[in-house]
Design a protein around this motif. Structure first.
Motif, PDB file in Angstrom:
ATOM      1  N   CYS A 150     -35.078  -6.825  -2.268  1.00 18.68           N
ATOM      2  CA  CYS A 150     -34.617  -5.542  -1.970  1.00 18.68           C
ATOM      3  C   CYS A 150     -35.612  -4.279  -2.292  1.00 18.68           C
ATOM      4  CB  CYS A 150     -33.321  -5.272  -2.838  1.00 18.68           C
ATOM      5  SG  CYS A 150     -32.610  -3.548  -2.554  1.00 18.68           S
ATOM      6  N   ILE A 151     -35.548  -3.597  -1.152  1.00 17.56           N
ATOM      7  CA  ILE A 151     -36.349  -2.232  -1.681  1.00 17.56           C
ATOM      8  C   ILE A 151     -35.667  -1.098  -1.828  1.00 17.56           C
ATOM      9  CG2 ILE A 151     -38.584  -3.167  -0.326  1.00 17.56           C
ATOM     10  CD1 ILE A 151     -37.796  -1.524   2.059  1.00 17.56           C
ATOM     11  N   CYS A 153     -33.435   0.766  -0.103  1.00 16.54           N
ATOM     12  CA  CYS A 153     -33.533   1.742   1.115  1.00 16.54           C
ATOM     13  C   CYS A 153     -32.005   2.326   0.981  1.00 16.54           C
ATOM     14  CB  CYS A 153     -33.875   1.020   2.290  1.00 16.54           C
ATOM     15  SG  CYS A 153     -32.618  -0.023   3.014  1.00 16.54           S
ATOM     16  N   THR A 154     -31.136   1.728   0.512  1.00 16.27           N
ATOM     17  CA  THR A 154     -29.627   1.789   0.768  1.00 16.27           C
ATOM     18  C   THR A 154     -29.027   1.748   2.271  1.00 16.27           C
ATOM     19  OG1 THR A 154     -29.867   4.291   0.674  1.00 16.27           O
ATOM     20  CG2 THR A 154     -29.675   3.153  -1.407  1.00 16.27           C
ATOM     21  N   CYS A 156     -27.786  -0.842   3.570  1.00 18.18           N
ATOM     22  CA  CYS A 156     -26.631  -1.595   3.587  1.00 18.18           C
ATOM     23  C   CYS A 156     -25.582  -0.651   2.974  1.00 18.18           C
ATOM     24  CB  CYS A 156     -26.820  -2.974   2.845  1.00 18.18           C
ATOM     25  SG  CYS A 156     -27.766  -2.569   1.104  1.00 18.18           S
ATOM     26  N   ILE A 180     -28.681  -3.463  -5.808  1.00 14.75           N
ATOM     27  CA  ILE A 180     -27.464  -3.513  -4.942  1.00 14.75           C
ATOM     28  C   ILE A 180     -26.579  -4.430  -5.141  1.00 14.75           C
ATOM     29  CG2 ILE A 180     -27.071  -3.431  -2.305  1.00 14.75           C
ATOM     30  CD1 ILE A 180     -28.620  -1.088  -2.918  1.00 14.75           C
ATOM     31  N   CYS A 200     -30.882  -4.528   7.007  1.00 20.04           N
ATOM     32  CA  CYS A 200     -31.821  -4.729   5.848  1.00 20.04           C
ATOM     33  C   CYS A 200     -33.248  -4.843   6.366  1.00 20.04           C
ATOM     34  CB  CYS A 200     -31.301  -5.957   4.972  1.00 20.04           C
ATOM     35  SG  CYS A 200     -32.519  -6.138   3.769  1.00 20.04           S
ATOM     36  N   VAL A 202     -35.502  -5.851   4.967  1.00 16.31           N
ATOM     37  CA  VAL A 202     -36.303  -6.935   4.550  1.00 16.31           C
ATOM     38  C   VAL A 202     -35.621  -8.118   4.154  1.00 16.31           C
ATOM     39  CG1 VAL A 202     -37.944  -5.409   3.060  1.00 16.31           C
ATOM     40  CG2 VAL A 202     -35.810  -6.093   1.913  1.00 16.31           C
ATOM     41  N   ALA A 204     -33.935  -9.356   1.843  1.00 18.24           N
ATOM     42  CA  ALA A 204     -32.624  -9.222   0.759  1.00 18.24           C
ATOM     43  C   ALA A 204     -31.405  -9.828   1.131  1.00 18.24           C
ATOM     44  CB  ALA A 204     -32.652  -7.832   0.356  1.00 18.24           C
TER      45      ALA A 204
HETATM   46  S1  SF4 Z   1     -30.639  -2.812   3.221  1.00 16.02           S
HETATM   47 FE1  SF4 Z   1     -31.708  -4.487   2.189  1.00 16.02          FE
HETATM   48  S2  SF4 Z   1     -33.528  -3.524   1.352  1.00 16.02           S
HETATM   49 FE2  SF4 Z   1     -32.194  -1.609   1.750  1.00 16.02          FE
HETATM   50  S3  SF4 Z   1     -30.857  -1.380   0.057  1.00 16.02           S
HETATM   51 FE3  SF4 Z   1     -29.806  -2.896   1.325  1.00 16.02          FE
HETATM   52  S4  SF4 Z   1     -30.363  -4.820   0.347  1.00 16.02           S
HETATM   53 FE4  SF4 Z   1     -31.857  -3.457  -0.337  1.00 16.02          FE
END
Ligand code: SF4
Ligand SMILES: Cc1cc2nc3c(=O)[nH]c(=O)nc-3n(C[C@H](O)[C@H](O)[C@H](O)COP(=O)(O)O)c2cc1C
Ligand code: FES
Lengths: 804, 428
Positions: A150-151, A153-154, A156, A180, A200, A202, A204
């Protein structure tokens, strides 16, 4: 901010744009790519990843393009020294704690981080420390987690808050320890949860069912339309193309962006149902000989069908034959199906298999459509849901309702169950299901008195003894408040109600009073299309009303009557029909039955004489007409197994046989579509689609009685979705009877674990769960299980008692 | 000894029960506010006076207060909010606490005046979570003021309504950042917001909002009572008024001292009891750990004013003066500071979330004498990579100490590179 035109420069290119737009939007429109992770055009701006930093003349610091509005004369540099330095720095920070093991990551090859690291990162970093590891959470059968990737980015998190309206994911802890999660350790329950996989950037959050099953670059992407609700979301089917052994599988389904339909989202049902196509398939044409199923050639099977049916027509008459077709069949399948049968002389043709009473009158008068486009719906000022539950049954339509409600629309509901809405409702009035029609009539009365134009004599007599409750009054004032942009939405359960005609008649009366057009949600993915293709006992191609002599029986009436032959297309009678028990009995006593379906069925093996495997949803080309009246035509995404044929070809062949022609009249699917198009255009030109209007009957307040409602859970609506393992695993506890405490008390089943439901001569035994969202005197009975089949419930009066 | 010591916010330092309404009124308190309520002067005039006083924000950034107040559109529709920032989270800073303990009514009066000047009807006073006693004092003072009709609806029989609430935080450093504070007040996680929009146009609940530090607001009643000229003349030409300094570290009597701006560091050092005998001043952080460190010898000839601190490459910041004598292990001092920042980063934006931990790891290693070759340079570049790329000024708060420590005290940090690793480097 005013939307006046200004001009800015990006990388020395002069660009016209609107004041207040974000730099990243302007750059995107101009085709200048600025790297980003947290920015998503459908979500609020978070500006937290800092990947989009660009240089802006006169600013000492680089600024985030995703959060900085443009202003007149602004000079933006996306590739200047300052910008590149910032982008490299951010990329390095993003990578220090991110595993660099793309070859074993499911996102590899379609990962924003991987792509951008290549374009904007450094060949080598300076980080020489241990990387962070984050524990994974089990988010259920649909979404897989690998939170170390996870990076932050929020996206999600914002998706849950803003789009799903269900904040299931959040940021826990802070700083480098931030992660997260759900905090509570719960599984995702939103009907849109799969979209977090797409947002997302990436690896994650990835799709559990398709995880590690293939690489994105080896998939072929085919445009299709989803088949489980009347919205018809646009999808891409990703089909494995490299390996011959997997040539016939859809690896995954993703949303295909279309602002007019599903925007960029997809419901879980549409995303994960594809798995169902790999289970319980019928793969070979078979005939039953002396009680034994034998595989035969297509030629032989079709010959047999033609012979037996012609024989029947000659010995008795064509009225001993009925055709029943699923509301998920395509326009073309439906057309050829009815064309073949009508050529044979058959009149009993129907695509409505879940009716309690006759609804021909309704289909005559109203198009099964909503009166607005979906984007218009999102802007309506008010909406009344009548026994409509779009959140789970038409998720993408509910998404528009939510947009409207958040923008201030007054949304009200009247039905036998409380709304499971993810937005604020103005009124949510729950009434015993047996009293639905009188409450709508009461609403008419309340609106009339509020409008104070004096009540027309006819109506005043019909409504004289009706009681108007406070909630009804509240709905009425809510409706009067905003007649302009109002939507009255009739849910598909209304057509399964024994009083369907009166409910719709009164609703029509209400709509007329408010000068709006009624909107209808419908079952399956193509109810509207099948009406146009002529798959109704009282309507021909184009939706043209038939003369009395040409009209036939509805599916339910034909089963009630017990005919000599049935042709059943893609309907699992035991699970998909209202009154399944009776239908099965009719089938079993018949002399000759044909079952054409992608899916095998133990019950069909008992009653059928011929089984023909046809291509399922995505495997076939064709047209679906959605609830907005859009004709959505797609080509097949993949070939079905060897001996499986597209249904339209089967019926085209049978039709040619029937017409004893050497060449097929319909040799390509386009030729079929065109015929229906012409028929429809002609009918529209003649005003055949306006209808006559229903006549509401006098109605009075009656005591509610205990009724059972035949209920198809959203993941149990059709054979296809019922076979999809991940979806079924997500909702593995739905086969329960539900009623509220008061109903349970009056039926003396309060402490019962199991209840027996009796209707007429049949019974079924179900586990019980108390559910306060259900109206009084109302029992929700789950369809699609063995007990439901033997009960064969028709929405209406029941008896209920405790049992072991 | 020092003229005008403890004259503005800290003037009741040793007055018994100074935090009660009777004592405060007896000392002439609320006279300004009562006069304003009675005569209803033009709000613009008040703002002009604050401008003329030279008052600058005491929360860290030193933004001219009158100017900040003039950004608020008094005619904007809907509610407008004043927020008093008593989060006092900056390491080395403990002066707002003294105001809250000894002079809460002056702060209330300051808030009322500010709210009047900017046409605001609601004030939120946000106190850091650990401030139990100050919170009680403020609550008691607010109750008194409300009972006396000074706060609330229909103030002193006029048509003026100004509501006030004390809010106790939940304990985090970042909530002291003004927009994070607004998020927290809205009941959300204390994440700083990206600016623009600035609070003056879209602050609390999207409405015009001004956030000021405790000391800033508490200075206002005295400015109006004695006149802006009086206040301005207390300080230097460029830095008006007085400033409270909380002096800690290697001094004999650490404490809070309110002195006119422009007072020499020497004097401040003397007020706090000076260094232990035989010790010399190695380094001073003059404005809380987020400001740049200054070598001791430069400090000894510097004056405590905005321009004086700028001349030695640092800033007044929050007024948290940390004195380090020649016994100090500077690598360890830096490591401790960096542990604080990595612990307090909110984790929202990439450079800060990822960089704070990395910087801390490097600083720790150097402090333990386990540094690897190139660690000091790496520390420097990583800190530089954070600076200017974050959502809020926390990025600078990490980067400035690092770069100034390296600039002034590189040898002390290089000493943290393990001999074995140095040998490798020498051998190359
Ligand atoms: S969308 Fe993916 S990378 Fe971004 S906060 Fe959620 S889990 Fe992490
Ligand atoms: C990380 C960070 C922490 C801060 N903490 C505080 C604080 O504890 N108290 C404070 O008054 N200001 C703090 N500030 C400054 C505030 O953001 C804001 O500038 C100040 O409250 C404005 O008041 P002033 O103009 O009166 O100085 C902090 C800023 C940052 C970036
Ligand atoms: S895309 Fe702009 S900060 Fe993330």
């Amino acid at each position: 901010m005013s939307a006046h035109a200004i001009s800015i420069t990006i990388d020395h290119r002069s660009i016209q744009c609107q004041a207040g737009q974000l730099i990243i939007e302007v750059a995107d429109q101009a085709g200048i790519y600025i790297p980003r992770f947290c920015y998503h055009p459908k979500l609020t701006v978070a500006a937290n990843c800092r990947m989009c930093l660009v240089e802006i003349a006169k600013s000492p610091k680089p600024l985030p393009a995703c959060a900085t509005p443009v202003s007149e004369g602004m000079c933006v540099y996306t590739r200047s020294r300052m910008a590149l330095k910032a982008q490299k720095a951010v990329m390095e920070f993003l990578l220090i704690n991110h595993p660099l093991d793309c070859p074993i990551c499911d996102q590899g090859g379609e990962c924003d981080l991987q792509d951008l690291a290549l374009g904007y990162g450094m060949a080598k970093g300076q980080f020489d420390e241990a990387k962070r590891a984050v524990e994974d959470e089990n988010l259920g059968p649909l979404v897989s987690t690998e939170m170390t990737r996870c990076i932050h980015c929020t996206r999600c998190v914002r998706f849950g808050d803003e789009i799903a309206g269900m904040p299931e994911l959040g940021v826990m802890s802070r700083g480098g320890k931030a992660y997260i999660g759900t905090y509570l350790g719960t599984e995702l329950r939103s009907e849109l949860s799969g979209n977090v996989i797409d947002v997302c950037p990436v690896g994650a959050l990835t799709a559990k069912p398709s995880r590690f099953h293939g690489r994105s670059w080896s998939f072929k992407q085919r445009a299709q339309v989803a088949r489980h609700d009347c919205v018809g979301s646009h999808v891409y089917c990703h089909v494995q193309s490299h390996y011959t052994d997997a040539a016939h599988t859809i690896m995954r389904v993703l949303p295909r962006a279309n602002e007019a339909v599903n925007e960029v989202w997809l419901s879980d049902r549409d995303r994960f149902s594809y798995e169902g196509l790999q289970h319980q398939r019928l793969t070979l044409p078979q005939v039953k000989r002396a009680g034994q199923w034998q595989t035969v050639s297509w030629q032989l099977a079709l010959d047999l069908i033609t012979d037996r049916l012609s024989g029947l027509v000659q010995t008795s008459d064509a009225d001993q034959i009925a055709g029943v077709i699923s509301s998920n069949a395509t326009l073309e399948e439906g057309f050829l199906f009815q064309q073949w049968l009508r050529t044979l002389g058959v009149r009993h043709i129907d695509c409505r298999v879940r009716q309690a009473g006759d609804t021909e009158a309704i289909t005559m008068s109203a198009c099964p459509q909503i009166a607005k486009t979906l984007p218009e719906l999102a802007q309506c000022s008010g909406c009344l849901l009548i026994e409509a539950f779009p959140r789970r049954q038409q998720p993408m339509l509910n998404h528009r309702m939510r947009q409207a409600a958040l923008a201030g629309a007054t949304v009200m509901a009247l039905g036998s169950m409380r709304q499971d809405a993810n937005y604020p409702l103005h009124v949510d009035h729950v009434v015993p299901v047996s009293t639905l029609s009188q409450h709508i009539a009461a609403l008419v009365k309340a609106v009339l008195s509020l409008k104070d134009e004096g009540m027309p004599a006819v109506l005043s007599k019909s409504l004289a003894s009706l009681e108007v409750t406070e909630s009804i009054q509240a709905i009425a004032s809510g409706l009067i408040g905003q007649a302009s942009d109002l939507v009255i939405l009739i849910g598909e359960p209304v057509l399964r109600h024994p009083d369907a005609v009166q409910i719709v008649a009164w609703a029509e009366c209400l709509a007329n009073l408010l000068s709006v057009q009624l909107s209808f949600l419908s079952e399956g993915s193509n109810t509207a299309g099948l009406r146009l293709s002529g798959c109704l006992p009282h309507m021909g191609p184009g939706g043209v009303p038939l003369s009395e002599a040409e009209c036939g029986l509805s599916a339910r009436a034909s089963f009630q009557k017990g005919l000599k032959a049935y042709i059943v297309h893609d309907v699992m009678v035991e699970d998909d029909c209202m009154g399944a028990q009776q239908a099965l009995m009719a089938l079993k006593q018949a002399a000759f039955n044909v079952y054409i379906s992608p899916f095998d069925s133990a019950h069909a093996r008992e009653w059928a004489d011929v089984m023909l495997p046809c291509a399922a949803g995505y495997e076939t080309s064709g047209t679906l007409v959605n609830c907005c009246g859009d004709w959505q035509t797609t080509s097949s995404a993949l070939a079905a197994a060897d001996e499986v044929r597209p249904a339209w070809k089967i019926y085209a062949a049978l039709l040619a046989w029937q017409q004893s022609e050497d060449t097929m009249q319909f040799d390509c699917i386009e030729s079929v579509t065109q015929v229906i198009q012409h028929a429809t255009q002609a009918a529209v030109a003649q005003g055949l689609h306006q209808g006559e209007g229903l006549v509401p009957e006098a109605i009075e307040t009656t005591e509610p009685v205990l009724w059972g409602v035949a209920h198809w859970h959203d993941f149990r609506v059709d054979p296809w979705v019922r076979q999809a393992p991940a979806l079924q695993a997500q909702h593995d506890d739905v086969m329960r009877v539900r009623c509220n405490h008061a109903t349970a008390e009056s039926s003396q089943i309060l402490d019962a674990e199991y209840v027996q439901i009796r209707q007429g001569l049949t019974v079924g035994r179900f586990p019980l769960v108390l559910d306060e969202s259900v109206a009084d005197h109302t029992v929700i009975v789950p369809m699609t299980c063995a007990e439901a089949t033997s009960l064969g419930l028709v929405t209406g009066p029941i008896e209920m008692e405790a049992c072991k | 000894m020092v003229e005008h010591l403890d004259t503005v916010c800290y003037r009741f330092k040793s007055v018994k029960d100074s935090w009660t309404l009777p004592v405060y009124t007896e000392q002439g308190g609320y006279a300004v506010w009562k006069e304003i309520v009675k005569t209803a002067p033009a709000p613009e005039d008040i703002i002009e006076k604050v401008k003329a006083s030279g008052l600058r924000g005491r929360g860290g950034a030193g933004f001219p207060t009158g100017l900040k107040w003039s950004f608020v559109d008094r005619t904007a529709a809907g509610p407008k909010y004043l927020v008093c920032n008593s989060d006092e989270g900056e390491p080395g800073t403990f002066k707002d606490r003294e105001i809250l303990l000894t002079n809460p009514h002056q702060l209330i009066e300051g808030m009322l005046i500010a709210a009047y000047a900017m046409g605001m009807n609601v004030c939120y006073h946000f106190l850091r979570g650990e401030f139990a006693l100050p919170f009680q004092r403020c609550e008691a003072a607010l109750a008194e003021a409300r009972a006396a009709g000074l706060v609330g609806e229909g103030i002193l029989g006029s048509k003026l309504n100004i509501e006030m609430h004390n809010i106790l935080g939940a304990g985090s450093y970042i909530v002291g950042e003004e927009t994070a504070m607004l998020e927290a007040l809205e009941g959300k996680r204390a994440y700083p917001r990206y600016k623009p929009p600035f609070p003056a146009t879209q602050g609390l609940y999207g409405q015009p909002t001004t956030v000021n530090n405790t000391e800033t607001l508490a200075s206002v009643p005295m400015i109006l009572e004695k006149g802006p000229e009086w206040f301005a003349q207390l300080g230097t030409a460029k830095s008006g008024g007085t400033k409270m300094f909380s002096v800690s570290g290697h001094v004999c009597q650490p404490g809070v001292f309110e002195v006119p701006l422009g007072t020499s560091f020497q004097t401040l050092l003397e007020l706090s009891g000076g260094l232990a005998s035989g010790r010399s001043c190695l380094a001073v952080i003059p404005g809380g750990t987020s400001m740049r460190v200054v070598p001791g010898d430069q400090m000894l000839s510097a004056e405590m004013s905005y321009e004086g601190m700028e001349a030695v490459g640092s800033a007044i910041g929050s007024g948290g003066v940390i004195v380090m004598d020649d016994r100090t292990d500077l690598a360890e001092a830096l490591a401790v500071m960096m542990q604080f920042y990595q612990h307090e980063s909110c984790g929202q934006c990439t450079p800060c979330r990822e960089g704070s931990g990395w910087v801390s790891t490097l600083a720790d290693r150097l402090a333990q004498g386990l540094g690897r070759s190139g660690d000091v340079d790496r520390l420097y570049t990583v800190a530089q990579q954070i600076e200017g790329r974050t959502i809020c000024a926390f990025g600078e708060a990490i980067s400035w100490p690092v770069s100034s420590f390296i600039k002034h005290f590189r040898p002390q940090l290089e000493a943290g590179i393990a001999p074995a690793n140095q040998a490798v480097e020498d051998g190359q």
